[in-house]
Design an enzyme around this catalytic site. Structure first.
Site, PDB file in Angstrom:
ATOM      1  N   ASP A 164      49.834  30.235   5.052  1.00  9.96           N
ATOM      2  CA  ASP A 164      50.148  29.738   6.395  1.00  9.96           C
ATOM      3  C   ASP A 164      49.002  28.930   6.984  1.00  9.96           C
ATOM      4  OD1 ASP A 164      51.474  32.417   5.739  1.00  9.96           O
ATOM      5  OD2 ASP A 164      52.790  31.673   7.295  1.00  9.96           O
ATOM      6  N   HIS A 324      58.444  38.922  12.428  1.00 10.32           N
ATOM      7  CA  HIS A 324      59.151  38.907  11.131  1.00 10.32           C
ATOM      8  C   HIS A 324      59.407  40.298  10.578  1.00 10.32           C
ATOM      9  CE1 HIS A 324      58.567  34.668  11.347  1.00 10.32           C
ATOM     10  NE2 HIS A 324      57.265  34.757  11.241  1.00 10.32           N
ATOM     11  N   HIS A 353      51.529  36.016  10.786  1.00  9.74           N
ATOM     12  CA  HIS A 353      50.201  35.446  11.032  1.00  9.74           C
ATOM     13  C   HIS A 353      49.195  36.519  11.414  1.00  9.74           C
ATOM     14  CE1 HIS A 353      52.484  31.467  11.881  1.00  9.74           C
ATOM     15  NE2 HIS A 353      52.493  31.809  10.620  1.00  9.74           N
TER      16      HIS A 353
HETATM   17 FE   LIG Z   1      56.331  31.416   7.324  1.00  9.45          FE
END
Ligand SMILES: [Fe+2]
Ligand SMILES: *[C@@H]1O[C@H](CO)[C@@H](O)[C@H](O)[C@H]1NC(C)=O
Ligand SMILES: *[C@@H]1O[C@H](CO)[C@@H](O)[C@H](O)[C@H]1NC(C)=O
Length: 478
Positions: A164, A324, A353
């Site tokens: 990411d 998520h 993240h």
């Molecule tokens: Fe992603």
């Protein structure tokens, strides 16, 4: 009076309902930017276009075969196609070999890409430094790379793990820290440029700037690519609805070498590691091409040759962040029993993240009718590590679920990257390195014991002890 109290009760429980409903919806679907993070401006020197007419830019390499004796070199020329040839050799400026590649270009909305070159160089020697040169006339550029040691169970190797990444100042900090750490190849767990945060022609422009940004590392060592959701770029409002278009045009993978039919999932072997790359955003349920391929690939793994079995995917299977949460469940249900059966050492993912590491746990005994579904300690299970903290413009996912689940060993919402330093067939040193406002600080670290040799070694040691005591008994008796 009574009816007023009743009214109040009804209203307050309604309010509660609304409050709870809204709170849950927001926390589960939204990625918080605790520290807003903006992309580096295009005129910054990290995006500088190299000097010279049609000079090669966005140079990047990846492994080009199954076993590490080939490299795919890619680059872009902006003005005209130019040469797709790579000259290379064992000393700088003296190129005894050359290979001819190909080029292509594509459009995305009104954006026209440069000429994207791709050249496979194969038949390389192991453990050797190669110098290479690309470009024409006065605009040539020189780089080098080091091939890995040959496939050997005790070959040491140091991987970096980055996810990411994006193109912010936090991304730059992650890159700088990774490059100081002496990693020999990067396992990239998806979400490269975040160009899809832009619209229209800027999408292509930000893919180009990202390519120039990462060149400082990608031109000199292979990055092993895995696709994330930011690679999908499903943008029908501008007439772009072919998933992974920019990514597939720009970042080739050696998928055919592992008998895969699709560049989004494949495997390589490098030194003492067997690395399997999966696609979270391609069909993966039973009987799909990815499922069939993975079933075969696991059979090809030979732990006597490559003791370290590593899997990369974008969406984590175990994640206790609000961001998520549970998105990896569908893949867990399909593949987790294989990860346990084949004793995968470690699974790296991104997407969230933040940083998180699990204990060795599994949840494969899933009995829907009696509700027995909770991760339990499992010595044969992989360690799950989420490294989605490269530093993109969406910021950090700072809200973890409370209380911390028993399966979660360590979690922190900071930017950083990981390294896995394989020492031999028995153990590897693992580090997560937090960027910590510019200073490199090692935080989570431990010794990873190999799932295959670690256990058979213990058995061997036990046998040895038993044999010695038998021997001693024998001596005393005689
Ligand atoms: Fe992603
Ligand atoms: C590719 O480049 C050629 C030559 O410059 C150009 O004519 C063609 O339109 C380009 N194709 C695409 C798909 O951009
Ligand atoms: C110990 O003895 C067993 C048979 O009794 C043998 O299979 C094994 O290889 C021996 N182990 C070592 C380390 O010598």
């Amino acid at each position: 009076m009574v009816s007023r109290i009743l009214m109040l009760l009804v209203v307050s429980s309604l309010l509660n309902l609304i409050h709870n409903g809204v709170a849950e919806g927001v926390t589960s679907a939204f990625i918080r930017s605790e520290w807003p993070s903006v992309d580096i401006p295009l005129d910054h020197q990290v995006f500088k276009v190299p000097n010279g007419y049609n000079a090669p830019q966005q140079v990047h390499i990846t492994q080009g075969d199954y076993d590490g004796k080939a490299v795919i070199i890619s680059w872009v020329t902006a003005d005209e196609p130019g040469s797709s040839q790579v000259q290379y050799g064992l000393s700088e400026g003296k190129y005894d070999f050359n290979a001819k590649g190909t080029f292509k270009n594509y459009t995305f909305y009104d954006y026209k890409s440069g000429y994207i070159h791709e050249c496979l160089i194969d038949g390389l020697e192991y453990d050797t430094k190669y110098y290479y040169e690309i470009g024409d006339a006065d605009s040539t550029r020189k780089f080098w790379f080091q091939t890995p040691p040959g496939i050997d169970p005790d070959a040491p190797y140091k991987f970096g793990i980055i996810g990411d990444l994006g193109q912010t100042f936090n991304s730059l900090s992650t890159m700088e820290h990774y490059m100081q750490g002496g990693g020999q190849a990067v396992l990239f767990v998806g979400d490269l440029s975040y160009a899809d945060r832009y619209k229209y022609n800027d999408v292509g422009v930000r893919w180009d700037s990202w390519g120039r940004f990462v060149e400082q590392s990608t031109a000199y060592q292979p990055w092993i690519w895995c696709a994330g959701n930011h690679e999908i770029e499903y943008m029908p409002y501008m007439g772009e609805a072919t998933p992974f278009k920019s990514y597939l045009q720009r970042y080739p993978t050696p998928y055919a070498a592992s008998k895969s039919s699709n560049p989004l999932w494949y495997a390589i072997r490098r030194a003492s590691a067997h690395i399997i790359v999966l696609s979270s955003y391609s069909p993966f349920v039973k009987y799909t091409p990815q499922w069939r391929w993975l079933a075969e690939e696991f059979k090809r793994v030979d732990r006597k040759k490559t003791p370290w079995l590593i899997v990369l995917m974008h969406v984590p299977i175990y994640n206790s962040n609000e961001a998520h949460f549970m998105e990896g469940e569908s893949m867990r249900v399909v593949y987790e029993s294989w990860f346990v059966k084949y004793k995968v050492d470690v699974i790296f993912a991104g997407h969230v993240h933040a940083y998180e590491r699990s204990y060795r746990i599994s949840n494969i005994h899933y009995y829907v009718s009696i509700g027995d579904a909770y991760p339990v300690p499992d010595k044969s299970a992989p360690v799950y590590i989420t490294v989605g903290d490269g530093g993109n413009q969406e910021g950090l996912a700072g809200r973890f679920r409370d209380p911390q689940p028993e399966y979660s060993a360590f979690r922190e919402a900071s930017y950083g990257h990981s390294t896995l330093e394989i020492k031999n067939r028995m153990h590897a040193l693992y580090h997560w390195n937090r960027n910590d406002d510019g200073k490199k600080v090692a935080t989570d670290s431990f010794i990873l014991h190999n799932q295959y040799w670690g256990t058979s070694h213990r058995r061997r040691r036990r046998n040895l002890r038993r044999n010695i005591s038998v021997l001693c008994d024998f001596k005393q008796a005689s």
